[in-house]
Design an enzyme around this catalytic site. Sequence first.
Site, PDB file in Angstrom:
ATOM      1  N   LYS A 248       8.348  14.913 -20.379  1.00  0.00           N
ATOM      2  CA  LYS A 248       8.946  13.847 -21.196  1.00  0.00           C
ATOM      3  C   LYS A 248      10.340  13.501 -20.680  1.00  0.00           C
ATOM      4  O   LYS A 248      10.667  12.319 -20.488  1.00  0.00           O
ATOM      5  CB  LYS A 248       9.060  14.305 -22.652  1.00  0.00           C
ATOM      6  CG  LYS A 248       9.965  13.407 -23.505  1.00  0.00           C
ATOM      7  CD  LYS A 248      10.101  13.877 -24.931  1.00  0.00           C
ATOM      8  CE  LYS A 248      11.181  14.886 -25.130  1.00  0.00           C
ATOM      9  NZ  LYS A 248      12.555  14.382 -25.258  1.00  0.00           N
TER      10      LYS A 248
ATOM     11  N   ARG B 262       6.671  13.224 -30.492  1.00  0.00           N
ATOM     12  CA  ARG B 262       7.614  12.656 -29.521  1.00  0.00           C
ATOM     13  C   ARG B 262       7.613  13.442 -28.219  1.00  0.00           C
ATOM     14  O   ARG B 262       7.991  12.932 -27.181  1.00  0.00           O
ATOM     15  CB  ARG B 262       9.023  12.666 -30.100  1.00  0.00           C
ATOM     16  CG  ARG B 262       9.156  11.916 -31.407  1.00  0.00           C
ATOM     17  CD  ARG B 262      10.580  11.762 -31.824  1.00  0.00           C
ATOM     18  NE  ARG B 262      11.367  11.147 -30.747  1.00  0.00           N
ATOM     19  CZ  ARG B 262      12.635  10.791 -30.912  1.00  0.00           C
ATOM     20  NH1 ARG B 262      13.241  11.006 -32.055  1.00  0.00           N
ATOM     21  NH2 ARG B 262      13.292  10.242 -29.928  1.00  0.00           N
TER      22      ARG B 262
ATOM     23  N   ASP C  33      16.496  23.465 -24.750  1.00  0.00           N
ATOM     24  CA  ASP C  33      15.252  22.927 -25.314  1.00  0.00           C
ATOM     25  C   ASP C  33      14.200  24.009 -25.523  1.00  0.00           C
ATOM     26  O   ASP C  33      13.149  23.729 -26.093  1.00  0.00           O
ATOM     27  CB  ASP C  33      14.673  21.836 -24.408  1.00  0.00           C
ATOM     28  CG  ASP C  33      15.513  20.585 -24.444  1.00  0.00           C
ATOM     29  OD1 ASP C  33      15.261  19.684 -23.614  1.00  0.00           O
ATOM     30  OD2 ASP C  33      16.439  20.508 -25.261  1.00  0.00           O
TER      31      ASP C  33
HETATM   32  C1  EPZ Z   1      18.955  15.668 -22.400  1.00  0.00           C
HETATM   33  O1  EPZ Z   1      19.708  15.126 -23.476  1.00  0.00           O
HETATM   34  C2  EPZ Z   1      17.563  15.926 -22.951  1.00  0.00           C
HETATM   35  N1  EPZ Z   1      16.964  14.666 -23.378  1.00  0.00           N
HETATM   36  C3  EPZ Z   1      17.644  16.888 -24.131  1.00  0.00           C
HETATM   37  O2  EPZ Z   1      16.309  17.169 -24.563  1.00  0.00           O
HETATM   38  C4  EPZ Z   1      18.285  18.191 -23.653  1.00  0.00           C
HETATM   39  O3  EPZ Z   1      18.439  19.058 -24.762  1.00  0.00           O
HETATM   40  C5  EPZ Z   1      19.649  17.891 -23.029  1.00  0.00           C
HETATM   41  O4  EPZ Z   1      19.510  16.921 -21.969  1.00  0.00           O
HETATM   42  C6  EPZ Z   1      20.287  19.152 -22.439  1.00  0.00           C
HETATM   43  O5  EPZ Z   1      19.451  19.708 -21.469  1.00  0.00           O
HETATM   44  C7  EPZ Z   1      16.414  13.850 -22.446  1.00  0.00           C
HETATM   45  O6  EPZ Z   1      16.430  14.139 -21.263  1.00  0.00           O
HETATM   46  C8  EPZ Z   1      15.793  12.583 -22.949  1.00  0.00           C
HETATM   47  P1  EPZ Z   1      23.409  16.089 -22.362  1.00  0.00           P
HETATM   48  P2  EPZ Z   1      21.194  14.511 -23.182  1.00  0.00           P
HETATM   49  O7  EPZ Z   1      24.082  14.799 -22.088  1.00  0.00           O
HETATM   50  O8  EPZ Z   1      21.220  13.896 -21.851  1.00  0.00           O
HETATM   51  C9  EPZ Z   1      27.545  16.538 -24.640  1.00  0.00           C
HETATM   52  C10 EPZ Z   1      14.554  17.387 -26.079  1.00  0.00           C
HETATM   53  O9  EPZ Z   1      14.365  18.165 -27.023  1.00  0.00           O
HETATM   54  N2  EPZ Z   1      27.804  15.147 -24.186  1.00  0.00           N
HETATM   55  O10 EPZ Z   1      23.086  16.999 -21.212  1.00  0.00           O
HETATM   56  O11 EPZ Z   1      21.575  13.690 -24.349  1.00  0.00           O
HETATM   57  C11 EPZ Z   1      26.421  16.611 -25.658  1.00  0.00           C
HETATM   58  O12 EPZ Z   1      26.923  16.365 -26.968  1.00  0.00           O
HETATM   59  C12 EPZ Z   1      15.908  16.769 -25.877  1.00  0.00           C
HETATM   60  O13 EPZ Z   1      13.681  17.083 -25.217  1.00  0.00           O
HETATM   61  C13 EPZ Z   1      29.056  14.583 -24.407  1.00  0.00           C
HETATM   62  O14 EPZ Z   1      29.947  15.205 -24.975  1.00  0.00           O
HETATM   63  O15 EPZ Z   1      22.067  15.847 -23.173  1.00  0.00           O
HETATM   64  C14 EPZ Z   1      25.919  18.008 -25.479  1.00  0.00           C
HETATM   65  O16 EPZ Z   1      26.769  18.891 -26.216  1.00  0.00           O
HETATM   66  C15 EPZ Z   1      16.910  17.190 -26.955  1.00  0.00           C
HETATM   67  N3  EPZ Z   1      29.283  13.307 -23.986  1.00  0.00           N
HETATM   68  C16 EPZ Z   1      26.115  18.285 -23.990  1.00  0.00           C
HETATM   69  O17 EPZ Z   1      27.048  17.301 -23.525  1.00  0.00           O
HETATM   70  C17 EPZ Z   1      28.322  12.573 -23.341  1.00  0.00           C
HETATM   71  O18 EPZ Z   1      28.598  11.418 -22.962  1.00  0.00           O
HETATM   72  C18 EPZ Z   1      24.847  18.139 -23.165  1.00  0.00           C
HETATM   73  O19 EPZ Z   1      24.285  16.869 -23.453  1.00  0.00           O
HETATM   74  C19 EPZ Z   1      27.054  13.156 -23.136  1.00  0.00           C
HETATM   75  C20 EPZ Z   1      26.816  14.454 -23.549  1.00  0.00           C
END
Ligand code: EPZ
Length: 427
Positions: free
Chosen positions: A22, A405, A313
């Site tokens: 996904k 999802r 995850d």
């Molecule tokens: C991706 O989300 C995945 N989703 C998530 O999977 C996964 O948990 C996550 O990466 C971490 O591996 C998809 O790929 C669609 P991040 P993403 O940006 O990209 C902070 C699932 O269950 N952050 O790596 O949104 C954020 O708050 C989903 O399949 C900022 O502060 O995650 C978090 O604490 C859930 N500012 C950390 O970084 C930003 O601009 C990591 O988030 C972006 C992120």
Amino acid sequence: MDTIIIRGGRRLSGTLPVSGAKNSALTLLPCALLTDEAVTLRNLPRLADIDSFQHLLNQFGVSTAIAGARPEDFGRVMTLQATRLTSTVAPYDLVRKMRASILVLGPMLARAGEATVSLPGGCAIGNRPIDLHLKALEAFGARIELAAGYVRAYAPDGGLPGGEYTFPVVSVGATENALMAAVLARGTSRLHNAAREPEIVDLCQLLVAMGAQIEGIGTSDLTITGVARLHGATYMVMPDRIEAGSYACAAAITGGEVTLTGVRQADMAATVQALTDAGVHVAAVRDGLHIATDGPLRPVTLATAPFPGFATDMQAQLMAMLCLAQGSSVLTETIFENRYMHVPEMNRMGARIETHGRTAIVHGVDRLIGADVMATDLRASMGLVIAGLAAADETRVHRVYHLDRGYERLEEKLALIGADVERVGGD
Ligand code: EPZ
């Protein structure tokens, strides 16, 4: 809203095909915006989020055609073509349903020179800001405006010049948006402390197949040399390492023996290590992994971390399995601020889990008891299913749209390995 009824206590065994990932598919789909030629993605999982993304791309004038999917098949082939864009706006009513919609920002900006995307807002596991997405795009020369709940990004005439950006924290989505913006920039772009997840490698490989020039793939330092245009490609979505890890935990908690086909062990080394530490036997077999248990589960202490660390995850699913370990496990969630909503629900099933901020202590118990439980987010829901598979009586997991999802045809797959599960409508 549907409910899944699980009559647990059965030892799972058999062979299970792992679907396309996904979290790779959701970043490969918007790559179609980067060219006016056809992009064909194979092994796309049949998931609600994929359907939502397809609908969003159709809003921009992208044609999408699905081929070769018999009802009994897992996965689909989708051909996308953005011959010309009829809109550069991702509206609120679509983005609010799926926050991964933000991944159209970078490619739309690269293709059309502008993009307007509703701010995705938070979700159950955290407030999920996008500041790093915007800072990376600004570093590459974009002008960013925030107004009325939307983010508007503009490239200078002639396209983004490119630039250099170091992420203060690892962000999968921000790395993906930055990559998709940089491939059509006028100059060279560099990213440091970029995410290294296998899904990022998948994205880079599709972009290279489309004619992009990227160095450092698989590392935290990426160099992207912009090209004038990209061409179409056909690409196979990588297998879903989180789905595979989820079913491995399901097999292990029931004392079962399951072969997962199609998964790549290298993508999930930290999960394999955690399972092994818990006393689960994990062996690489042709085209997959064999999971077996022949004794009690052992407690594990670990913290989630960006790849190659233990995936956030996988936290809820591992926690469910450790509810039956002989001893106390200590899990620390370092990525998201609110990713323990499965804990009270698991405790209602007889688990003994206590949380202190980002740390959860899972005191092993002898058995879990079936109950009515509420799904709150995708991976928490799978954790509840895994707990239900071990509980000797009936568990009803409500609001399973969360599961749809991220887990392709969950009941069919569980039934393939001997689980007694049933989906009923309307709760
Ligand atoms: C991706 O989300 C995945 N989703 C998530 O999977 C996964 O948990 C996550 O990466 C971490 O591996 C998809 O790929 C669609 P991040 P993403 O940006 O990209 C902070 C699932 O269950 N952050 O790596 O949104 C954020 O708050 C989903 O399949 C900022 O502060 O995650 C978090 O604490 C859930 N500012 C950390 O970084 C930003 O601009 C990591 O988030 C972006 C992120």
